[in-house]
Design a protein around this motif. Sequence first.
Motif, mmCIF file in Angstrom:
data_model
loop_
_atom_site.group_PDB
_atom_site.id
_atom_site.type_symbol
_atom_site.label_atom_id
_atom_site.label_comp_id
_atom_site.label_asym_id
_atom_site.label_seq_id
_atom_site.Cartn_x
_atom_site.Cartn_y
_atom_site.Cartn_z
ATOM 1 N N THR A 688 0.963 -1.344 0.027
ATOM 2 C CA THR A 688 0.089 0.037 0.029
ATOM 3 C C THR A 688 0.686 1.316 0.041
ATOM 4 O OG1 THR A 688 -0.333 -0.135 2.393
ATOM 5 C CG2 THR A 688 -1.967 -1.069 1.036
ATOM 6 N N GLY A 689 2.053 1.063 0.410
ATOM 7 C CA GLY A 689 2.683 2.306 0.220
ATOM 8 C C GLY A 689 3.815 2.363 -0.914
ATOM 9 N N SER A 690 3.608 1.830 -2.222
ATOM 10 C CA SER A 690 4.583 1.631 -3.048
ATOM 11 C C SER A 690 4.762 2.946 -3.665
ATOM 12 C CB SER A 690 3.882 0.579 -4.078
ATOM 13 O OG SER A 690 2.858 0.961 -4.626
ATOM 14 N N GLY A 691 3.849 3.876 -3.586
ATOM 15 C CA GLY A 691 4.107 5.146 -4.114
ATOM 16 C C GLY A 691 5.527 5.720 -3.715
ATOM 17 N N SER A 734 -15.244 14.605 10.010
ATOM 18 C CA SER A 734 -16.062 14.243 8.739
ATOM 19 C C SER A 734 -14.980 13.581 7.869
ATOM 20 C CB SER A 734 -16.638 15.645 8.234
ATOM 21 O OG SER A 734 -15.611 16.476 7.784
ATOM 22 N N SER A 735 -15.851 12.968 6.753
ATOM 23 C CA SER A 735 -15.163 11.996 5.804
ATOM 24 C C SER A 735 -14.220 12.830 5.025
ATOM 25 C CB SER A 735 -15.966 11.261 5.035
ATOM 26 O OG SER A 735 -15.397 10.486 4.039
ATOM 27 N N LEU A 736 -13.034 12.248 4.574
ATOM 28 C CA LEU A 736 -12.146 12.984 3.541
ATOM 29 C C LEU A 736 -12.657 12.541 2.254
ATOM 30 C CD1 LEU A 736 -8.664 11.885 4.896
ATOM 31 C CD2 LEU A 736 -9.465 14.073 4.662
ATOM 32 N N GLY A 737 -13.677 11.662 2.099
ATOM 33 C CA GLY A 737 -14.055 11.320 0.709
ATOM 34 C C GLY A 737 -13.700 9.799 0.316
ATOM 35 N N SER A 738 -14.725 9.324 -0.323
ATOM 36 C CA SER A 738 -14.587 7.950 -1.000
ATOM 37 C C SER A 738 -12.976 7.876 -1.510
ATOM 38 C CB SER A 738 -15.366 7.697 -1.900
ATOM 39 O OG SER A 738 -15.315 6.414 -2.145
ATOM 40 N N ARG A 739 -12.274 6.568 -1.172
ATOM 41 C CA ARG A 739 -11.087 6.101 -1.683
ATOM 42 C C ARG A 739 -9.696 7.177 -1.120
ATOM 43 N NH1 ARG A 739 -11.933 1.406 -2.583
ATOM 44 N NH2 ARG A 739 -9.958 1.280 -4.051
ATOM 45 N N GLU A 740 -10.214 7.892 -0.302
ATOM 46 C CA GLU A 740 -9.099 8.657 0.149
ATOM 47 C C GLU A 740 -8.364 7.806 1.396
ATOM 48 O OE1 GLU A 740 -7.548 11.626 -0.610
ATOM 49 O OE2 GLU A 740 -9.077 12.563 -2.095
ATOM 50 N N PHE A 741 -7.656 6.989 0.742
ATOM 51 C CA PHE A 741 -6.589 6.364 1.764
ATOM 52 C C PHE A 741 -5.195 7.079 2.052
ATOM 53 C CE2 PHE A 741 -9.016 3.131 -1.061
ATOM 54 C CZ PHE A 741 -9.553 2.349 0.046
ATOM 55 N N GLY A 742 -4.982 6.295 3.239
ATOM 56 C CA GLY A 742 -3.583 6.929 3.595
ATOM 57 C C GLY A 742 -2.539 7.057 2.401
ATOM 58 N N ALA A 743 -2.435 6.172 1.525
ATOM 59 C CA ALA A 743 -1.525 6.292 0.503
ATOM 60 C C ALA A 743 -1.710 7.328 -0.677
ATOM 61 C CB ALA A 743 -1.534 4.928 -0.401
ATOM 62 N N LYS A 744 -3.160 7.989 -0.568
ATOM 63 C CA LYS A 744 -3.413 8.994 -1.398
ATOM 64 C C LYS A 744 -3.556 10.489 -0.886
ATOM 65 C CE LYS A 744 -7.196 10.113 -4.787
ATOM 66 N NZ LYS A 744 -8.252 9.707 -5.294
ATOM 67 N N SER A 745 -3.670 10.354 0.395
ATOM 68 C CA SER A 745 -3.932 11.798 1.002
ATOM 69 C C SER A 745 -2.674 11.996 1.814
ATOM 70 C CB SER A 745 -5.071 11.783 1.969
ATOM 71 O OG SER A 745 -6.212 11.473 1.270
ATOM 72 N N ALA A 746 -2.058 11.203 2.488
ATOM 73 C CA ALA A 746 -0.943 11.360 3.535
ATOM 74 C C ALA A 746 0.526 11.025 2.959
ATOM 75 C CB ALA A 746 -1.305 10.434 4.804
ATOM 76 N N LEU A 747 0.627 9.755 2.197
ATOM 77 C CA LEU A 747 2.094 9.466 1.551
ATOM 78 C C LEU A 747 2.578 10.535 0.939
ATOM 79 C CD1 LEU A 747 3.786 7.314 1.300
ATOM 80 C CD2 LEU A 747 2.405 6.345 -0.313
ATOM 81 N N PRO A 748 1.972 11.365 -0.144
ATOM 82 C CA PRO A 748 2.509 12.423 -0.750
ATOM 83 C C PRO A 748 3.384 13.343 0.131
ATOM 84 C CG PRO A 748 0.438 11.884 -1.503
ATOM 85 C CD PRO A 748 0.405 11.164 -0.388
ATOM 86 N N ILE A 749 2.852 13.584 1.327
ATOM 87 C CA ILE A 749 3.545 14.628 2.309
ATOM 88 C C ILE A 749 4.861 14.058 2.679
ATOM 89 C CG2 ILE A 749 3.152 15.900 4.458
ATOM 90 C CD1 ILE A 749 0.210 15.719 4.214
#
Length: 823
Positions: A688-691, A734-749
Amino acid sequence: MRIFLRLARYALYLGLGGALLGFLALGIAYWLISPRLPAVESLKNVNLQVPLKVLSADGKLMATFGETRRIPITMKDVPDRLRYAVLSAEDADFYSHSGIDFGGIARAVWLVTTTGSKHVAGGSTITQQVARQFFLSPEVTYTRKLSEIFLAFRIENALSKDEILELYLNKSFFGNRAYGIAAAAEFYYGKSLDQLTLAECAMLASLPKFPSTGNPISNLPRALLRRAYVLGRMLDLGHIDKARYDAAMAEDDLSFAHEPPIEIEASYLAEMVRQEAITRLGNDALNNGYVIRTTIESTDQAAANQSLRESLLNYDMRHGYRGAEAHVELGSERDPEHLATHIESHDVVSGLMPGIVSASSETEAIAYLKDGQSVALDLTAVEWARPYIDDSRHGPSPKRVSDVLKVGDIIRVVRDDKGTWRLAQLPAVQGAFAALDPEDGAIRSLIGGFNFSRSKFNRATQSSRSAGSSFKPFLYSAAFEHGFTPASVVNDAPLVFPDPSRPNGLWTPSNDDNKFDGPMRLREALVQSKNLISVRLLDAIGVHYAHEYVTRFGFNAQQIPENLSMALGTAAVSPLEMARGYAVLANGGFLVDPYFIAEISDRDGKLIYRADPARVCRECPQRQLEGSGGSVGSDAPSPAGFSAISSAHATPAAVSTDGSPRLAPRVLDARVAYLVTSLMRDVIRRGTGSGAMVLKRNDLAGKTGTTNEYRDAWFSGFNARIAATAWVGFDDFSSLGSREFGAKSALPIWIGFMREALADVPEQPFDMPAGITTARIDRHSGLLASAGDAESMIEYFKTEDVDQLAARPDSQQEELREAYDVF
């Protein structure tokens, strides 16, 4: 003639009598007031209020705190042109009088007598002003004036003229919180004293008379009149010639507010320093001239700032445009002065420039910006601005610029990496980031939110958010300590548990994708972040055992639920606590205390504090005596002074008395740390962290985390040099939205930070501790396999675990296979 002589004699007697009465009255006044006068000898060692400075580890200014701006100087720092300007403005006879100006006092007495007002100009020398500034109140009374005169005599007897003038230049108020001539020079002109022109010297010399209402920023015309007066006095007194006078009079005043040059943005950490300084150094900590050097690395902090800002803006853009920040109706007047009035209350926030739309068409909009320029925004600049519906939905892409921007809209714009202006908006989402050195817990960078001025809540240290799957490595550590191995097979299948608190009386945990893959080795389970396997694993080792075990990573037991939901990361933790927990894995099993203050110096540059954190220090002789593998001890580190996290759960470690480093206690078997790290390396290589593989490094390990309904997105990871955690979420949960996984929202930081933080750092492989071995296993069953088995692979084990597997007879091996299928 006799009458004239008689009258003259009477007048002489009367004058002598009046003088005698005056001296008698003055003596009586001195006799009455003198006992109450302070000792002026204290002026020889006066401590002026100087703001607290906060620096990064490499000496860059992060913040200043204090009620005043002040830079103490000595007379050798004052050029002659400035000295003469001050004397011309305030006290031309300063170097010749004895502390008071009798002529000035006489004029003041005359004005008091003739006008009946106590508020009259003149009569105070620089010495008297020093007496008033340091010892007396500003009230206007005859007693205070007499006290001022008597103190002036005492000061003249105790100090030299240069010492008195130095005190005056350092103490006087120059407006805009600037106390002292050097602070005034820096604030108004951004210069040191030796860089000031003659005209600027005259301007500064004029300010103490009317510092608030006559300074060049608040009232330039009045300030220029005062400057002209000072220059005229300098000419009359012979300090300058006519040519210099004319040149100075013709010089434009270029003053504006020069705030302290903050060199690195770290407002959340700086506020932590401010609070800690008051706690440790007392209420005067902000005014005693302390200089605090932190552990923050400026390059790391800058990288974190940039990465978090870009990631939150990207999140915001992909969820749609919420509309203009405000809207005003613009009439026919659209000149810059008129437009500027509508955005003057909107500040620049983290590079987002406010502006107002002055024209809009299908192909282009014109926006007048806060900095005074007008920019054009075409369709490309607004193409992302699909209408926001909710966190999982947005409208279609705009076809016309005018569909997005209306005349009178107050908006935000930002420059992209090519320098082109594009439409932006202030993110509603928040984020936090913390990075520390696994060696000793030194915090290298910390961000508590998108912008400190908009929200001072420090999410890096003060928030308590569910950790999601990023908590699983701690649970896997407990399992490996309990006898499981990376090759152990657990079934990924549906689970049902009774739960009276739920409407149907059942708790049915699931995987993020709601799919089940059957029996799976633990290595693959963590790589794919399988929730059901984590629940089964926790159930197998025991909730109570796991609950106690994970506190070894520095978590407070009250943060962690003592039930099976712990397997899904329901522990409430902060990003800094998560980074600390991951540092235990990064450093091979040692618990370090995060700290952020490295040194404190007083106003004279004398070092009064230096942090002494507990360290891993593998090369230390004391550490090597423990053995390369290291057993888990009962001690935990004591706070290293100015610790960022309470260590109430820990017992103090012994403090070295022979000058050797204090050692952080081992809380985790080095072999367990290595095994869990090897799993998290695969999370980055192919999970899941392959990014993070975009960094093209092989010495990274980490884990994503996402909570129920996408309320929190996490990524925590490390190499041997640094451990870091990124979090993204909304303050209202509140929700970050559908499919906003850690790999998508937090990993880029995390990726953006690590790219810069490790740019010049060579890869450093994780050291394999003694007691770890490799063995060939069947990739399906996880049991030992022969070298010729086409379905076999190499796996890491603790030595005793391989021995136990090898010692089992074939019948037990088959029973184990069957058990794994249903476990």
